[in-house]
Write a protein that holds these residues in place. Structure first.
Motif, PDB file in Angstrom:
ATOM      1  N   LEU A  74       0.819  -1.123   0.094  1.00 52.41           N
ATOM      2  CA  LEU A  74      -0.152  -0.083  -0.058  1.00 52.41           C
ATOM      3  C   LEU A  74       0.757   1.275  -0.001  1.00 52.41           C
ATOM      4  O   LEU A  74       0.648   2.204  -0.865  1.00 52.41           O
ATOM      5  CB  LEU A  74      -0.951   0.104   1.124  1.00 52.41           C
ATOM      6  CG  LEU A  74      -1.863   1.345   1.223  1.00 52.41           C
ATOM      7  CD1 LEU A  74      -2.751   1.279   0.239  1.00 52.41           C
ATOM      8  CD2 LEU A  74      -2.594   1.060   2.868  1.00 52.41           C
ATOM      9  N   GLY A  75       2.090   1.175   0.961  1.00 48.27           N
ATOM     10  CA  GLY A  75       2.947   2.335   0.916  1.00 48.27           C
ATOM     11  C   GLY A  75       3.654   2.549  -0.662  1.00 48.27           C
ATOM     12  O   GLY A  75       3.763   3.709  -0.911  1.00 48.27           O
ATOM     13  N   TYR A  76       3.810   1.533  -1.165  1.00 46.97           N
ATOM     14  CA  TYR A  76       4.600   1.473  -2.562  1.00 46.97           C
ATOM     15  C   TYR A  76       3.631   1.998  -3.429  1.00 46.97           C
ATOM     16  O   TYR A  76       4.037   2.938  -4.195  1.00 46.97           O
ATOM     17  CB  TYR A  76       5.018   0.185  -2.847  1.00 46.97           C
ATOM     18  CG  TYR A  76       5.462  -0.007  -4.336  1.00 46.97           C
ATOM     19  CD1 TYR A  76       6.790   0.791  -4.835  1.00 46.97           C
ATOM     20  CD2 TYR A  76       4.988  -0.619  -5.046  1.00 46.97           C
ATOM     21  CE1 TYR A  76       7.238   0.623  -5.881  1.00 46.97           C
ATOM     22  CE2 TYR A  76       5.359  -0.636  -6.599  1.00 46.97           C
ATOM     23  CZ  TYR A  76       6.419   0.182  -6.766  1.00 46.97           C
ATOM     24  OH  TYR A  76       6.807   0.193  -8.280  1.00 46.97           O
ATOM     25  N   GLU A  77       2.362   1.595  -3.496  1.00 50.40           N
ATOM     26  CA  GLU A  77       1.530   2.142  -4.300  1.00 50.40           C
ATOM     27  C   GLU A  77       1.092   3.677  -4.290  1.00 50.40           C
ATOM     28  O   GLU A  77       0.971   4.368  -5.258  1.00 50.40           O
ATOM     29  CB  GLU A  77       0.048   1.364  -4.544  1.00 50.40           C
ATOM     30  CG  GLU A  77       0.282  -0.275  -4.718  1.00 50.40           C
ATOM     31  CD  GLU A  77       0.834  -0.496  -6.137  1.00 50.40           C
ATOM     32  OE1 GLU A  77       0.539   0.538  -7.214  1.00 50.40           O
ATOM     33  OE2 GLU A  77       1.322  -1.412  -6.545  1.00 50.40           O
ATOM     34  N   THR A  78       1.182   3.985  -2.939  1.00 49.40           N
ATOM     35  CA  THR A  78       0.904   5.601  -2.873  1.00 49.40           C
ATOM     36  C   THR A  78       1.957   6.290  -3.249  1.00 49.40           C
ATOM     37  O   THR A  78       1.909   7.500  -3.596  1.00 49.40           O
ATOM     38  CB  THR A  78       0.588   5.692  -1.322  1.00 49.40           C
ATOM     39  OG1 THR A  78      -0.437   4.842  -0.774  1.00 49.40           O
ATOM     40  CG2 THR A  78      -0.018   6.990  -0.684  1.00 49.40           C
ATOM     41  N   ALA A  79       3.218   5.799  -2.939  1.00 47.43           N
ATOM     42  CA  ALA A  79       4.400   6.684  -3.218  1.00 47.43           C
ATOM     43  C   ALA A  79       5.266   6.779  -4.363  1.00 47.43           C
ATOM     44  O   ALA A  79       6.031   7.427  -4.747  1.00 47.43           O
ATOM     45  CB  ALA A  79       5.718   6.351  -1.942  1.00 47.43           C
ATOM     46  N   LYS A  80       4.844   5.227  -5.240  1.00 47.14           N
ATOM     47  CA  LYS A  80       5.673   5.272  -6.403  1.00 47.14           C
ATOM     48  C   LYS A  80       5.658   6.445  -7.422  1.00 47.14           C
ATOM     49  O   LYS A  80       6.783   6.708  -8.141  1.00 47.14           O
ATOM     50  CB  LYS A  80       5.554   4.022  -7.049  1.00 47.14           C
ATOM     51  CG  LYS A  80       4.171   3.893  -7.528  1.00 47.14           C
ATOM     52  CD  LYS A  80       4.095   2.408  -8.388  1.00 47.14           C
ATOM     53  CE  LYS A  80       2.702   2.247  -9.109  1.00 47.14           C
ATOM     54  NZ  LYS A  80       2.641   0.926  -9.633  1.00 47.14           N
ATOM     55  N   PRO A  81       4.620   7.236  -7.551  1.00 50.17           N
ATOM     56  CA  PRO A  81       4.575   8.121  -8.661  1.00 50.17           C
ATOM     57  C   PRO A  81       5.751   9.262  -8.204  1.00 50.17           C
ATOM     58  O   PRO A  81       5.962   9.890  -9.286  1.00 50.17           O
ATOM     59  CB  PRO A  81       3.351   8.754  -8.570  1.00 50.17           C
ATOM     60  CG  PRO A  81       2.259   7.801  -7.806  1.00 50.17           C
ATOM     61  CD  PRO A  81       3.195   6.883  -6.843  1.00 50.17           C
ATOM     62  N   LYS A  82       6.156   9.637  -7.176  1.00 48.88           N
ATOM     63  CA  LYS A  82       7.146  10.517  -6.802  1.00 48.88           C
ATOM     64  C   LYS A  82       8.543   9.988  -6.997  1.00 48.88           C
ATOM     65  O   LYS A  82       9.389  10.934  -6.654  1.00 48.88           O
ATOM     66  CB  LYS A  82       6.671  11.017  -5.455  1.00 48.88           C
ATOM     67  CG  LYS A  82       5.554  11.575  -4.980  1.00 48.88           C
ATOM     68  CD  LYS A  82       5.547  12.993  -5.609  1.00 48.88           C
ATOM     69  CE  LYS A  82       4.357  13.908  -5.455  1.00 48.88           C
ATOM     70  NZ  LYS A  82       3.946  15.021  -5.857  1.00 48.88           N
ATOM     71  N   LEU A  83       8.758   8.848  -7.261  1.00 47.63           N
ATOM     72  CA  LEU A  83      10.096   8.192  -7.485  1.00 47.63           C
ATOM     73  C   LEU A  83      10.597   8.402  -8.829  1.00 47.63           C
ATOM     74  O   LEU A  83      10.035   8.205  -9.784  1.00 47.63           O
ATOM     75  CB  LEU A  83      10.155   6.640  -7.287  1.00 47.63           C
ATOM     76  CG  LEU A  83      11.633   6.043  -7.322  1.00 47.63           C
ATOM     77  CD1 LEU A  83      12.649   6.506  -6.236  1.00 47.63           C
ATOM     78  CD2 LEU A  83      11.330   4.576  -7.205  1.00 47.63           C
ATOM     79  N   LYS A  84      11.954   9.205  -8.950  1.00 46.40           N
ATOM     80  CA  LYS A  84      12.357   9.442 -10.163  1.00 46.40           C
ATOM     81  C   LYS A  84      12.676   8.102 -11.078  1.00 46.40           C
ATOM     82  O   LYS A  84      12.807   7.012 -10.453  1.00 46.40           O
ATOM     83  CB  LYS A  84      13.807  10.040 -10.081  1.00 46.40           C
ATOM     84  CG  LYS A  84      14.034  11.419  -9.555  1.00 46.40           C
ATOM     85  CD  LYS A  84      15.201  11.566  -9.316  1.00 46.40           C
ATOM     86  CE  LYS A  84      15.456  13.211  -9.029  1.00 46.40           C
ATOM     87  NZ  LYS A  84      17.076  13.345  -8.456  1.00 46.40           N
ATOM     88  N   PRO A  85      12.394   8.136 -12.475  1.00 47.37           N
ATOM     89  CA  PRO A  85      12.649   6.953 -13.231  1.00 47.37           C
ATOM     90  C   PRO A  85      13.854   6.269 -12.869  1.00 47.37           C
ATOM     91  O   PRO A  85      14.010   5.275 -12.954  1.00 47.37           O
ATOM     92  CB  PRO A  85      12.585   7.678 -14.534  1.00 47.37           C
ATOM     93  CG  PRO A  85      11.696   8.662 -14.545  1.00 47.37           C
ATOM     94  CD  PRO A  85      12.106   9.213 -13.185  1.00 47.37           C
ATOM     95  N   ASP A  86      15.146   7.050 -12.629  1.00 49.72           N
ATOM     96  CA  ASP A  86      16.257   6.225 -12.280  1.00 49.72           C
ATOM     97  C   ASP A  86      16.699   6.456 -11.008  1.00 49.72           C
ATOM     98  O   ASP A  86      17.708   6.226 -10.223  1.00 49.72           O
ATOM     99  CB  ASP A  86      17.415   7.253 -13.018  1.00 49.72           C
ATOM    100  CG  ASP A  86      17.696   8.667 -12.701  1.00 49.72           C
ATOM    101  OD1 ASP A  86      16.595   9.081 -12.023  1.00 49.72           O
ATOM    102  OD2 ASP A  86      18.805   9.496 -12.704  1.00 49.72           O
TER     103      ASP A  86
END
Length: 170
Positions: A74-86
């Protein structure tokens, strides 16, 4: 460096962010630390953002994470859009099934095996993060742990942190 910790309530995500921020401040770096969590104290998403810089910080929250530490799906799904592609994705490999490249270990299982407490998962993950990024010195994190964890739990938390460092160094 922009770092986001993401998990669910009860995993100590916010405390990990506070400790990392304090460790950076101990080293004289500029730090911004914020958190966001759902109203559910257990089971809802929990996010802690830490921005560490030698210069001024102009962002009020993580906008483009260099590192995402995900301790629950759940944390991953919530936060992944903010992670840079690299960006660097660090996960609890038992609890997160990502859709991109990652590094990680079964942090919750390691916490249970090392300290007998799943609650120390945050310290294992923090140690792993420090081993992989070197963003602050381990000694600074240990000092921040001693200052921030509940009295009487300092040694068990440091034990978990050191185990995370060891696993992350492999």
């Amino acid at each position: 460096m922009q770092i986001r910790f993401a998990g669910i309530g009860g995993q100590g995500v916010v405390l990990a962010g506070v400790i990392l921020g304090e460790a950076a401040a101990i080293e004289g770096l500029k730090v911004l630390q914020t958190q966001d969590y759902s109203s559910a104290s257990r089971g809802g998403h929990s996010i802690a953002d830490v921005i560490i810089s030698e210069g001024e910080i102009y962002d009020l929250m993580v906008t483009n994470a260099d590192v995402l530490v995900a301790l629950h799906q759940l944390g991953y799904e919530t936060a992944k859009p903010k992670l840079k592609p690299d960006g660097l994705l660090i996960i609890d490999t038992d609890l997160v099934k990502p859709d991109r490249d990652y590094v990680g270990a079964p942090f919750t299982r390691i916490a249970e095996e090392t300290t007998g407490l799943a609650l120390t998962v945050n310290m294992v993950a923090l140690g792993y993060l420090i081993a992989k990024t070197g963003v602050v010195k381990p000694e600074s994190v240990e000092e921040a742990i001693r200052r921030r964890v509940p009295k009487g739990t300092e040694e068990i938390n440091i034990k978990a942190f050191k185990k995370g460092l060891e696993v992350g160094s492999k």
